[in-house]
Every structure is written in C-alpha cells, then in structure tokens.
Design an enzyme around this catalytic site. Structure first.
Site, mmCIF file in Angstrom:
data_model
loop_
_atom_site.group_PDB
_atom_site.id
_atom_site.type_symbol
_atom_site.label_atom_id
_atom_site.label_comp_id
_atom_site.label_asym_id
_atom_site.label_seq_id
_atom_site.Cartn_x
_atom_site.Cartn_y
_atom_site.Cartn_z
ATOM 1 N N ILE A 297 -6.752 1.416 8.831
ATOM 2 C CA ILE A 297 -5.887 2.307 9.604
ATOM 3 C C ILE A 297 -5.290 3.376 8.710
ATOM 4 C CG2 ILE A 297 -3.821 2.438 11.039
ATOM 5 C CD1 ILE A 297 -4.319 -0.421 11.895
ATOM 6 N N GLY A 298 -4.801 2.981 7.555
ATOM 7 C CA GLY A 298 -4.150 3.927 6.650
ATOM 8 C C GLY A 298 -4.104 3.384 5.232
ATOM 9 N N GLU A 299 -3.630 4.246 4.323
ATOM 10 C CA GLU A 299 -3.561 3.862 2.919
ATOM 11 C C GLU A 299 -2.317 4.469 2.303
ATOM 12 O OE1 GLU A 299 -6.227 4.158 -1.194
ATOM 13 O OE2 GLU A 299 -6.951 5.028 0.697
ATOM 14 N N GLY A 300 -1.625 3.649 1.522
ATOM 15 C CA GLY A 300 -0.442 4.099 0.812
ATOM 16 C C GLY A 300 -0.613 3.929 -0.680
ATOM 17 N N THR A 301 0.480 4.183 -1.416
ATOM 18 C CA THR A 301 0.425 4.087 -2.866
ATOM 19 C C THR A 301 0.219 2.653 -3.321
ATOM 20 O OG1 THR A 301 1.941 5.967 -3.005
ATOM 21 C CG2 THR A 301 1.643 4.663 -4.998
ATOM 22 N N PHE A 302 0.851 1.727 -2.641
ATOM 23 C CA PHE A 302 0.821 0.336 -3.085
ATOM 24 C C PHE A 302 0.060 -0.595 -2.145
ATOM 25 C CE2 PHE A 302 4.833 2.284 -4.503
ATOM 26 C CZ PHE A 302 4.651 2.218 -5.880
ATOM 27 N N SER A 303 -0.391 -0.093 -0.996
ATOM 28 C CA SER A 303 -1.022 -0.993 -0.024
ATOM 29 C C SER A 303 -1.994 -0.254 0.875
ATOM 30 C CB SER A 303 0.047 -1.676 0.837
ATOM 31 O OG SER A 303 0.755 -0.707 1.589
ATOM 32 N N LYS B 182 -0.893 -5.295 6.450
ATOM 33 C CA LYS B 182 -0.562 -4.473 5.286
ATOM 34 C C LYS B 182 -0.869 -5.294 4.037
ATOM 35 C CE LYS B 182 3.017 -1.496 3.385
ATOM 36 N NZ LYS B 182 4.359 -0.905 3.596
ATOM 37 N N ASP C 209 12.929 6.535 3.172
ATOM 38 C CA ASP C 209 11.610 7.174 3.301
ATOM 39 C C ASP C 209 11.269 7.418 4.777
ATOM 40 O OD1 ASP C 209 9.300 8.351 2.423
ATOM 41 O OD2 ASP C 209 8.198 6.479 2.127
#
Length: 399
Positions: free
Chosen positions: A16-22, A39, A104
């Site tokens: 679904i998505g991507e972040g800095t840590f996960s 997540k 955030d």
C-alpha cells in the site's frame, strides 16, 4: 511469504505504501478471511529463539487525504470538508487531553473509510511525544511543508500547538488541492509563510530568539492573506483556518477550542441531537426492562391485592345446584323424641341476591335470638338421668 502474529497468520496481498522505517501491506487473515493493513518494520532483529521484524496489524482504510485530492479538479463539497476537519480536530483533542501530541500531521497520515460514512482516522504515531516530556525536542520533526514556525526558528522548543498549525495547512490543502507553504528548504519555508501571513511582530520573534542564537532580520512583508488563494470558502471556514495557522503558538487555537468554533455549529447541533435521541432510546429500554422485572417481583402487600383482584375478576364457581335442598328425614329407633325449639332468626348477610354468578361482598352480621328457655326445655332437662361407666383397668399392657 506469510506473516505470523499472535492471533493468526496473514497472507500479503500487495503493497500500500512505504515510509522511512516501515512498509505498509494489504494482508488477508487466514483465520477469518478479512483484509487488514500490516505495518511491517524494516529493521530486523535476531535472538536465540526468534528472528524477524515487528509487524503491526491495523484496520484497513480506503485511502488517505493525499490520495483523495491528488489529480482532482472538482472541489469537495464544503460539508464534506467540514466533516473531515471536525473529525481531525476531535482526534487531536483526544490525543492532547491524554498527554500526547502527534508531531507529523499531514494528508498522507489522515485515513478515510467511505463505507463508514466518511470516517476519518489519524494514523502513524511513530513521531508522538508526551506533552509533559522535557524540552527541547527533536528539531527536524514533521514534514517541512506542515512544520510550524516554532519548529523552524527554535532549537526544539515547541508544544502540542504544532499539531494545530499542521491541521490548518491540511485544511487549506483539502480546500484548494494545493499545499499552503511548499518550501524547498527551511529558509524558503519561512519565506513562504511570510508571503501569506506577513512578517510577524518583534514581540513574537523575541519569543523564538530566547531559544536560538540566530539573527531574525527578516525583510518586512505585508502578506497576501488566504482569501486570494481560496476565494470560494465561507467566512467561518476562513476564520478557523486563520486561527489554526496563527504565527504565535500562544495565540494559536487549540483542538478543544477549535471544536467550539462557529464553523462546526451545524455538526455540533446534529451530534447533540443524536446523543439526546440515543439517551432517550436507552431510557425507554430501561423502563420497559424494569416493568418486566416488576411483573415478576410483586411485593407481599401487592401480592395480596393482586390475589384479591384476581378472585373478583375470576370468582370461584361451585359445582352443583345453587338453590336450597331439603335433606331427607332420618328414622332412628330407640331415641327419645325431642321437642323442637324455636330457631333463632338471622338477617341475610347479602345486600342483594347474587344473580350474575359473582361472589357478593360479605356484610357484618348480627345474631338475633332468645336467651329464655321454655318450660318444656326445663322439664326435659330435669327428666334426664346421668349414668357413669365403670373404670377400665389395664392388664398386661393392654385394656
């Protein structure tokens, strides 16, 4: 690949998505077949017994605010925007009252589910801090476009009010489909803020100087204001937007105060009516339930009244004729013929004859007779002889 959790196994469907840590994955539970958001942290760990990464299973939402407005041309209805901002302020109010601020808030972290009447939920709590933790905090927090002036101009001396600044930026972006302060770096970010709001007063800037040794020699700007950029919004929404992006954090509106703003008057009224209706329904259910209990728990006095009332409504009916019957005369030999005595007279105990089969109410009765004996009664008594039976002796335990 399957994800193992305490409550079952989950099969990854897609990313679904991507972040800095996960990474955020769409998964399906092998236990109940429902879809969830997973997540999964990028950092791996190893131990003697287990190795792997941390995975958090969450409710799967339809999309985030950024995906909702990306590439959109037709403005969202004002009532929909109002509904989203009301829920966002309620989520922040809940967090702040419980001693946590998000740090955030941005469109990517605000999730929506259309199947639940446009339910909005604030996600990604990886940057949260306690309201009561000691300053200074991390300087480079929040995404730059949504970073409050106190985060840009101080060495980490900011508070929960930074969440309200970020919410004001989201408010503008939902309305216009464009970011409010898209700075390319920190200095450009401050410049973009001054282009809209103008250069702040020296009194406000002096608050920031106390925590950062830097020159605040900003060129004077009057600021264009918000109206030219969002000409079609209502005055109440514009008022709330200005209150959220107040330069001075001490003057900036809080989440609880924002919920009382006139902009949300319609939603507050509808919410109160829904709460009142829910309470009335609960009260009605409690009354019906109490009446059902009372039917089974009748007090002693009430039980006697209930029995009497039941007897009156359903009188006992005796079998057989309801008229008087003359008994046959008995012929007994060897018995002295007795003289008849006058019978005492009785008044009827019933006020009216019972013709409808019901048991009439008894009235007090009074005995009316005579205490004088006739001469024949006296002669009969004197002519009677008394006899005595011999005593019976016990023999051998018997008679």
């Amino acid at each position: 690949m399957e994800i193992l959790c305490d409550d079952g196994e989950y099969k990854p469907i897609g990313k679904i998505g991507e972040g800095t840590f996960s990474d955020v994955l769409k998964t399906q539970s092998l236990r109940d077949g429902n879809y969830y958001a997973c997540k999964q942290m990028k950092q791996h760990f190893e131990s003697d017994r287990k190795s792997g990464s941390l995975a958090l299973i969450c409710e799967l939402m339809d999309m985030n605010i950024y995906e909702l407005i990306r590439g959109r041309r037709k403005p969202l209805p004002e009532k929909k925007i109002m509904n989203y901002m009301y829920q966002l302020c309620k989520s922040l109010d809940h967090m702040h009252r419980n001693g946590i601020f998000h740090r955030d808030v941005k469109p990517e972290n605000i999730l929506i589910k259309f199947s639940q009447q446009d339910t909005l939920k604030l996600g990604d709590f990886g940057s949260c801090r306690s309201v009561y933790s000691k300053q200074p905090y991390t300087e480079y927090i929040s995404t730059r476009w949504y970073r409050a002036p106190e985060c840009l101009l101080t060495d980490g001396y900011y508070s929960y009010k930074m969440d309200m600044w970020s919410s004001g930026c989201v408010f503008y972006e939902i309305t216009s489909f464009h970011p409010l302060f898209p700075g390319s770096n920190e200095l450009d970010q401050i410049s973009k803020i001054h282009d809209i709001l103008g250069t702040p007063a020296k009194k406000t800037l002096n608050k920031f100087k106390q925590s950062r040794a830097m020159s605040f020699d900003f060129p004077f700007k009057k600021g264009t204001g918000l109206s030219p950029h969002v000409p079609n919004i209502s005055p109440k929404s514009l008022s709330l937007m200005y209150a959220m992006i107040e330069y001075d954090p001490d003057q900036r509106i809080g989440a609880h105060q924002a919920l009382q703003h006139p902009y949300f008057q319609e939603l507050r009224t509808a919410e109160k009516q829904a709460v009142t209706m829910h309470r009335k329904m609960r009260l009605a259910e409690n009354i019906v339930g109490q009446e059902s209990i009372n039917l089974w728990c009748i007090p002693k006095d009430g039980n006697r009244q209930h029995s009497l009332r039941k007897t009156q409504e359903n009188p006992v009916r005796h079998h057989g004729p309801s008229y008087a019957i003359e008994l046959p005369k008995l012929n007994v030999s060897g018995v002295t013929k007795l003289t008849s005595y006058p019978s005492p007279s009785f008044h009827s105990v019933f006020t009216t004859p019972a013709t409808n089969g019901e048991v009439p109410v008894l009235q007090p009765i009074k005995y009316i007779g005579t205490n004088h004996k006739s001469e024949k009664q006296k002669e009969l008594k004197s002519s009677m002889k008394q006899y005595h039976l011999p005593t019976i002796e016990r023999r051998g335990g018997g008679y």
